[in-house]
Motif scaffolding. Structure first.
Motif, short mmCIF file in Angstrom:
data_model
loop_
_atom_site.label_atom_id
_atom_site.label_comp_id
_atom_site.label_asym_id
_atom_site.label_seq_id
_atom_site.Cartn_x
_atom_site.Cartn_y
_atom_site.Cartn_z
N THR A 28 0.85 -1.19 0.00
CA THR A 28 0.00 0.00 0.00
C THR A 28 0.88 1.24 0.00
O THR A 28 1.77 1.37 0.83
CB THR A 28 -0.90 0.03 1.26
N TYR A 29 0.63 2.12 -0.95
CA TYR A 29 1.39 3.38 -0.99
C TYR A 29 0.57 4.49 -0.37
O TYR A 29 -0.58 4.71 -0.77
CB TYR A 29 1.73 3.74 -2.44
N LYS A 30 1.17 5.15 0.59
CA LYS A 30 0.50 6.29 1.23
C LYS A 30 0.80 7.55 0.44
O LYS A 30 1.95 7.97 0.34
CB LYS A 30 1.02 6.46 2.66
N ILE A 31 -0.25 8.12 -0.12
CA ILE A 31 -0.06 9.31 -0.96
C ILE A 31 -0.78 10.51 -0.34
O ILE A 31 -1.97 10.44 -0.02
CB ILE A 31 -0.64 9.09 -2.38
N ALA A 32 -0.05 11.59 -0.17
CA ALA A 32 -0.65 12.86 0.26
C ALA A 32 -1.14 13.59 -0.98
O ALA A 32 -0.34 13.95 -1.83
CB ALA A 32 0.37 13.70 1.02
N ALA A 33 -2.46 13.74 -1.10
CA ALA A 33 -3.02 14.45 -2.26
C ALA A 33 -3.33 15.89 -1.85
O ALA A 33 -4.07 16.12 -0.90
CB ALA A 33 -4.28 13.75 -2.75
N ILE A 34 -2.71 16.83 -2.57
CA ILE A 34 -2.94 18.24 -2.28
C ILE A 34 -3.43 18.90 -3.57
O ILE A 34 -2.64 19.32 -4.40
CB ILE A 34 -1.65 18.94 -1.80
N PRO A 35 -4.77 18.98 -3.75
CA PRO A 35 -5.28 19.54 -5.00
C PRO A 35 -4.94 21.02 -5.16
O PRO A 35 -4.71 21.49 -6.27
CB PRO A 35 -6.80 19.35 -4.88
N GLY A 36 -4.92 21.78 -4.04
CA GLY A 36 -4.56 23.20 -4.12
C GLY A 36 -5.64 24.05 -4.74
O GLY A 36 -6.82 23.91 -4.40
N ASP A 37 -5.26 24.89 -5.69
CA ASP A 37 -6.16 25.92 -6.21
C ASP A 37 -6.64 25.64 -7.64
O ASP A 37 -6.04 24.85 -8.37
CB ASP A 37 -5.42 27.26 -6.25
N GLY A 38 -7.68 26.38 -8.01
CA GLY A 38 -8.12 26.38 -9.41
C GLY A 38 -8.48 24.99 -9.90
O GLY A 38 -9.15 24.22 -9.22
N ILE A 39 -8.00 24.66 -11.09
CA ILE A 39 -8.32 23.35 -11.65
C ILE A 39 -7.57 22.21 -10.96
O ILE A 39 -7.76 21.05 -11.31
CB ILE A 39 -8.05 23.29 -13.18
N GLY A 40 -6.73 22.56 -9.98
CA GLY A 40 -6.02 21.52 -9.23
C GLY A 40 -6.97 20.45 -8.70
O GLY A 40 -6.71 19.25 -8.79
N GLY A 41 -8.12 20.90 -8.18
CA GLY A 41 -9.09 19.96 -7.63
C GLY A 41 -9.64 19.02 -8.69
O GLY A 41 -9.81 17.82 -8.46
N GLU A 42 -9.88 19.57 -9.87
CA GLU A 42 -10.47 18.76 -10.95
C GLU A 42 -9.48 17.71 -11.47
O GLU A 42 -9.84 16.55 -11.69
CB GLU A 42 -10.92 19.68 -12.10
N VAL A 43 -8.24 18.12 -11.64
CA VAL A 43 -7.29 17.17 -12.22
C VAL A 43 -6.79 16.15 -11.20
O VAL A 43 -6.55 14.99 -11.55
CB VAL A 43 -6.10 17.88 -12.91
N ILE A 44 -6.70 16.56 -9.94
CA ILE A 44 -6.25 15.58 -8.93
C ILE A 44 -7.35 14.54 -8.70
O ILE A 44 -7.07 13.34 -8.56
CB ILE A 44 -5.81 16.28 -7.62
N LYS A 78 -1.86 -1.12 -3.83
CA LYS A 78 -2.97 -0.17 -3.81
C LYS A 78 -2.52 1.15 -3.22
O LYS A 78 -1.42 1.25 -2.69
CB LYS A 78 -4.19 -0.74 -3.09
N PHE A 79 -3.39 2.12 -3.34
CA PHE A 79 -3.08 3.46 -2.84
C PHE A 79 -3.95 3.80 -1.64
O PHE A 79 -5.13 3.45 -1.59
CB PHE A 79 -3.32 4.51 -3.92
N ASP A 80 -3.33 4.50 -0.71
CA ASP A 80 -4.07 5.05 0.42
C ASP A 80 -3.88 6.57 0.34
O ASP A 80 -2.83 7.09 0.71
CB ASP A 80 -3.48 4.45 1.70
N PHE A 81 -4.89 7.23 -0.22
CA PHE A 81 -4.78 8.69 -0.41
C PHE A 81 -5.27 9.44 0.83
O PHE A 81 -6.34 9.12 1.35
CB PHE A 81 -5.64 9.14 -1.59
N THR A 82 -4.53 10.42 1.26
CA THR A 82 -5.03 11.35 2.27
C THR A 82 -5.10 12.72 1.60
O THR A 82 -4.11 13.16 1.00
CB THR A 82 -4.09 11.41 3.48
N HIS A 83 -6.25 13.35 1.68
CA HIS A 83 -6.43 14.65 1.03
C HIS A 83 -6.20 15.80 2.00
O HIS A 83 -6.65 15.75 3.14
CB HIS A 83 -7.84 14.74 0.43
N TYR A 84 -5.52 16.79 1.53
CA TYR A 84 -5.27 17.99 2.34
C TYR A 84 -5.86 19.19 1.62
O TYR A 84 -5.62 19.37 0.42
CB TYR A 84 -3.75 18.17 2.55
N ASP A 85 -6.61 20.00 2.36
CA ASP A 85 -7.34 21.11 1.73
C ASP A 85 -6.52 22.40 1.74
O ASP A 85 -7.06 23.48 1.82
CB ASP A 85 -8.68 21.31 2.45
N TRP A 86 -5.21 22.27 1.69
CA TRP A 86 -4.35 23.46 1.75
C TRP A 86 -4.39 24.23 0.44
O TRP A 86 -4.60 23.66 -0.63
CB TRP A 86 -2.91 23.03 2.09
#
Ligand code: IPM
Ligand code: MG
Length: 358
Positions: A3-19, A37-45
């Motif tokens: 399992t890969y732990k991935i920090a997902a940081i969509p950020g601004d603008g279209i970042g959210g759509e593409v991530i 498999k992936f274990d994504f953690t999302h950060y709303d920064w």
């Protein structure tokens, strides 16, 4: 199962759509591979977070993501907050905090994509730019005094260290060695910048001796822009300073057919800290919420993340899926001259991943 732990940081603008699209594709790919498999953690920064809290990410932000296997980053920057605040507060804070000194930007003309360069194809335009990502012109060294007065002064000092230059040269020579042509072009400006760029050249020569099987040449940055346009086939791996590579990589992305598909990796090659993977395009507020952001830059970025994680087969499968989709012009988003939507491109890539039987 790994399992890969991935920090997902969509950020601004279209970042959210593409991530969001990237996460979907990566999960589908993992299911297809069956071995991880992936274990994504999302950060709303990002800038919305800044508007609420006065900071782009929490003070202990880097500690929160330090133990991830990788960081999957969207974009940062908003029309109503100065860029130097948003960038230094998030993206550069992560890059510098995690010593991601090697920024890697591959450029290739994918099937179905047209380069603005006449006659450019995947046969004669296949580069990877290595950008020094921790110091140089963007070291953040400088200052400003006497604000608003006629004697106001401001400096941005380009700071180069022997350690910083040697490690990026070693990284670039090693990357050049791993590619079939084993050829590196060192970009410089030592004719005009007579201190740091002269040291840069000297260290390139020193490091080259550790890589006797890699051929290399040296190019002044201004002449380099001409060579990229006039003789793209004479280039393969390229190393340049933070500022020079910033500029050259935009030119390269344009020659590659669209900023919308260009990927990048911010690597800490020693793996002391997590590395960060992001599409080059940025937040693109003009198209936010329209559902037309090109997710291919994020998917190509995801292949770089998979490579970094050691999932070469998965990376290759995803890249084949991307190329199958770019080859179909009905799946081109507006940045490529088409009408396709983000969701359609994402669905097509997932179908290509699932249906890929190699
Ligand atoms: C890039 C971008 C950024 C950079 C900007 C937004 C600071 O242009 O990734 O090339 O120069 O690092
Ligand atoms: Mg740039």
């Amino acid at each position: 199962m790994k399992t890969y732990k991935i920090a997902a940081i969509p950020g601004d603008g279209i970042g959210g759509e593409v991530i969001a699209a990237g996460v979907e594709v990566l999960n589908a790919l993992a299911a297809r591979e069956g071995s991880f498999k992936f274990d994504f953690t999302h950060y709303d920064w990002g800038t919305d977070y800044y508007k609420k809290h006065g900071i782009m990410m929490p003070a202990d932000g880097n500690d929160q993501i330090r133990h991830s296997d990788a960081i999957f980053f969207g974009a940062v920057g908003a029309p109503d907050v100065p860029d130097h605040i948003t960038l230094w507060g998030l993206r550069l804070a992560i890059c510098q905090g995690f010593d991601q000194y090697a920024n890697v930007r591959p450029i290739r003309i994918l099937p179905g994509i047209e380069s603005p360069l006449r006659n450019a194809t995947d046969k004669n335009l296949d580069w990877v730019i290595v950008r020094e990502n921790s110091e140089g012109e963007y070291a953040g060294v400088g200052g400003r005094a006497h604000r608003g007065h006629p004697e106001e002064v401001a400096t941005d000092v380009a700071m180069f260290t022997r350690t910083g230059v040697a490690r990026i040269m070693r990284f670039a020579f090693a990357l050049a060695r791993s590619r079939p042509r084993k050829f590196l072009t060192v970009v410089t400006k030592s004719n005009a910048q007579r201190h740091a760029m002269v040291m840069w050249d000297e260290i390139a020569l020193e490091v080259s001796k550790e890589f006797s099987d890699v051929k290399w040449d040296k190019m002044l940055v201004d002449a380099m822009t001409m060579r990229m346009v006039m003789r793209p086939e004479t280039l393969d791996t390229i190393v340049a300073t933070n500022l020079h590579a910033d500029i050259l990589s935009d030119l390269a992305a344009a020659l590659g057919g669209s900023l919308g598909i260009a990927p990048t990796a911010n690597l800490n090659p020693e793996r002391k800290y997590p590395s960060m993977f992001e599409p080059i395009h940025g937040s693109a507020f003009d198209i936010v919420g329209k559902g037309i952001a090109n997710p291919l830059g994020t998917f190509w970025t995801a292949t770089m993340m998979l490579d970094h994680l050691g999932e070469k087969a998965g990376s290759a499968r995803l890249m084949r899926a991307i190329e199958r989709v770019t080859a179909d012009k009905s799946l081109h988003t507006p940045d490529l001259g088409g009408k396709a939507k983000t969701v359609a491109v994402t669905k097509a890539v997932i179908e290509a991943v699932v249906g890929d039987n190699r």
